[in-house]
Structures are given as C-alpha cells and as structure tokens.
Design an enzyme around this catalytic site. Structure first.
Site, PDB file in Angstrom:
ATOM      1  N   LYS A 189       0.830  -1.211   0.000  1.00 45.59           N
ATOM      2  CA  LYS A 189       0.000   0.000   0.000  1.00 45.59           C
ATOM      3  C   LYS A 189       0.863   1.258   0.000  1.00 45.59           C
ATOM      4  CE  LYS A 189      -3.937   2.314   0.454  1.00 45.59           C
ATOM      5  NZ  LYS A 189      -3.654   3.632   0.959  1.00 45.59           N
ATOM      6  N   GLU A 196       0.630   6.685  -6.720  1.00 45.58           N
ATOM      7  CA  GLU A 196      -0.506   7.618  -6.780  1.00 45.58           C
ATOM      8  C   GLU A 196      -0.014   9.063  -6.823  1.00 45.58           C
ATOM      9  OE1 GLU A 196      -3.241   9.017  -3.232  1.00 45.58           O
ATOM     10  OE2 GLU A 196      -3.780   6.985  -3.851  1.00 45.58           O
TER      11      GLU A 196
END
Length: 324
Positions: A189, A196
């Site tokens: 993550k 991102e």
C-alpha cells in the site's frame, strides 16, 4: 461472520456498512457517539467502549481498526489487547508504516493474538465501488477471514480478464490479495500511494500546461484557447491516460474550471515519504515519486493551478481537505 469495527470516520463507517450489506454482523465503536448511533440505525450493534466491543464478540474474535496511523491506532490496540485471547485477530486497515506492523505482531504473539495489516484503497467511494485490499499476515488467519475481505473487495466488475493469469492467485482479480507475512500488506500500500503521488503530479502538470496555452505572453498565432474541462472529458474516452483519477479531475473541472474552491496547498499523508525513504534504503531510483513528493512540499509555499488540480483529485477520491 461477526466483526468489530473501531473508528467510524470517512472510511471506517462505510467499511462497516458494506460488510452489513453482505450479511456480516458488525459491532461498532468510535469516540464520536453520534457516529456510533448512526451506524446502529443502519443495523450495527453499538459498543460503549473497546472492552464492551470485545465482550460483544464471540471467540475467535476479529476486530478491524480504522484509525489514523500512529498514536491513535497504537492507543486503541493497547487498550483492546487485554480483552483479547488466543485465536483472536486484530486488523489494521489504516495507513500504518509497515515496520510498525512487524513490531505489533511480535508484541501480540505471546498472547496468541493474530495481527493483520490491510492496506485499503477506495476512499469515500468504497461503499459502492468496493475496496482494493492488500493484506499482510499469516496465511491461516487470512484464509479464515476471507469472507470479510471478499465482501469488501469490488469483485471482477466490468474489467476484462488479464490474459495468462489462469495459474495465478485468483483473489487478485477480485480486488484483494494476500501479499505475504505481516508488514507486506502495508508495504504494498505504501508503494501504491507513492505511485498515486506520481500519477497525480503528472496530470496536474499537464493541465497546468494546457491552462497557460492561451496566455497573452505567447505569440498570437501560438495562443490556444484550450478548455481544460473538455480536454479532461475527451481523454476519458479511449485515451491511454484514462483512469479514475482523470475521472475525478474531469468532474472537478466541469464544476469549477478555475478551481477557485481550492488553494492548491497539498497535504501528504505519510506514505509518499515512506516510499521515498524505502527507495533511498534500497538504492532504487525513484525520481518521479520523489519529485511528486517534493512538489507537495513546494505547494505549501506558493500554489499553482497544478496544485489546485492535485487538491481537487485528493478531495474527489478521499474527501481530503487541504493543508493549513
């Protein structure tokens, strides 16, 4: 299954609701009594505190903690641990640093309590779209809790199957994956969020270029009155740069082409920094991810239209406010 949910903020409450929609029983607690009451009206069992939450769960218990990384999560785990026993499972679905996960698991092991770290992506849209889950922990407990993960994940949806995946982990195409032992989920993550940052920065800089294509400082024959909102929309239709982030950008620009509602001061929530630190430790080049992080630092000094684009995307997918 029965599960406790601790933390009913932007994502925690919707995680609970999605689980209840799938038929799971939720026992919920948050220090905000109204948040607990609201979820109880939707069918959850309310708890008066962490000890009460544990008491209302049948062994082996499963408790999902959805709180800000750091002191808030550590405090909840410390308070909850005395009320847990062998076979129980603690799940951290927040954005914890993966090395902290390893330390927590070691601390809980003598009590026989399992610890899972679950990187959770989906933001404020997860209730309807589902959550992409990146899971770290012992295989046995991950398999035991599979009904929980399957209910939260988005499923196949309309995305085409990837050729050549027949012999690979089937849950990945459902939107959840056991990434490895404790820490692996939040490690994946962390890198996800670093990427991102880079994707968002690329969009932001591109739309900043488009915005200035018609500036008076350019030669008259080179001035292009480009409507960024329309470009965002056409790129959504068949372009190789289409994505959910572009969808959010198009929505924001359609409502407010100048993005006057945003200051452009862009916050970072930690994972981008950890990703860059990991790159340094590994001596792995990550210039795009590093530059994207530094761009957020700079935005707090002098914001540009690109920074407003970043703020608009962050608000769109996660309901995040701007840096103060």
């Amino acid at each position: 299954m029965q599960i406790g949910i601790v933390g009913l903020g932007r994502m925690g409450a919707n995680i609970a609701r999605r689980l209840m929609r799938a038929g799971h029983q939720v026992v919920a607690w948050d220090r905000n009594a109204e948040a607990v009451a609201a979820l109880a009206r939707d069918g959850a069992t309310s708890a008066t505190g962490l000890a009460d939450l544990a008491a209302r769960l049948e062994a082996p218990r499963a408790v999902w903690i959805m709180l800000p990384a750091g002191a808030a999560t550590d405090g909840a785990i410390d308070e909850l641990t005395p009320h847990l026993g062998p076979g129980d499972a603690l799940i951290d679905g927040g954005n914890t640093f993966w090395r902290d996960d390893i330390l927590r698991a070691k601390k809980l092991k003598p009590k026989g309590v399992f610890y899972l770290d679950v990187g959770t992506s989906g933001g404020v849209w997860g209730l309807e779209r589902g959550y992409c889950l990146m899971i770290g922990g012992e295989k046995e407990i991950v398999q035991r809790l599979d009904p929980i993960f399957a209910a939260l994940a988005p499923g196949m949806g309309e995305i085409e199957k990837t050729p050549g995946r027949d012999a690979r982990t089937p849950t990945a195409e459902q939107g959840y994956l056991h990434c490895g032992p404790v820490g692996a989920g939040h490690f994946v993550k962390m890198v996800h969020n670093g990427i991102e940052y880079g994707l968002m920065q690329a969009y932001a800089e591109g739309f900043d270029l488009l915005r200035h294509a018609g500036d008076a400082s350019r030669p008259e024959e080179e001035r292009f009155p480009i409507e960024s909102a329309d470009v965002a929309e056409v790129w959504r239709r068949g372009s190789v740069v289409t994505s959910w982030l572009l969808d959010l950008t198009a929505t924001a620009l359609a409502k407010d082409p100048a993005l006057d509602a945003f200051t452009g001061k862009v916050e970072d929530s930690g994972e981008g920094r950890w990703t860059v630190q990991e790159a340094v430790e590994q001596a792995t080049p990550a210039p795009v991810l590093t530059a994207a992080l530094y761009a957020r630092f700079r935005s707090r000094q002098e914001a540009t239209f690109a920074d407003k684009i970043l703020s608009a995307m962050r608000k769109g997918f996660g309901g995040h406010g701007e840096a103060k």
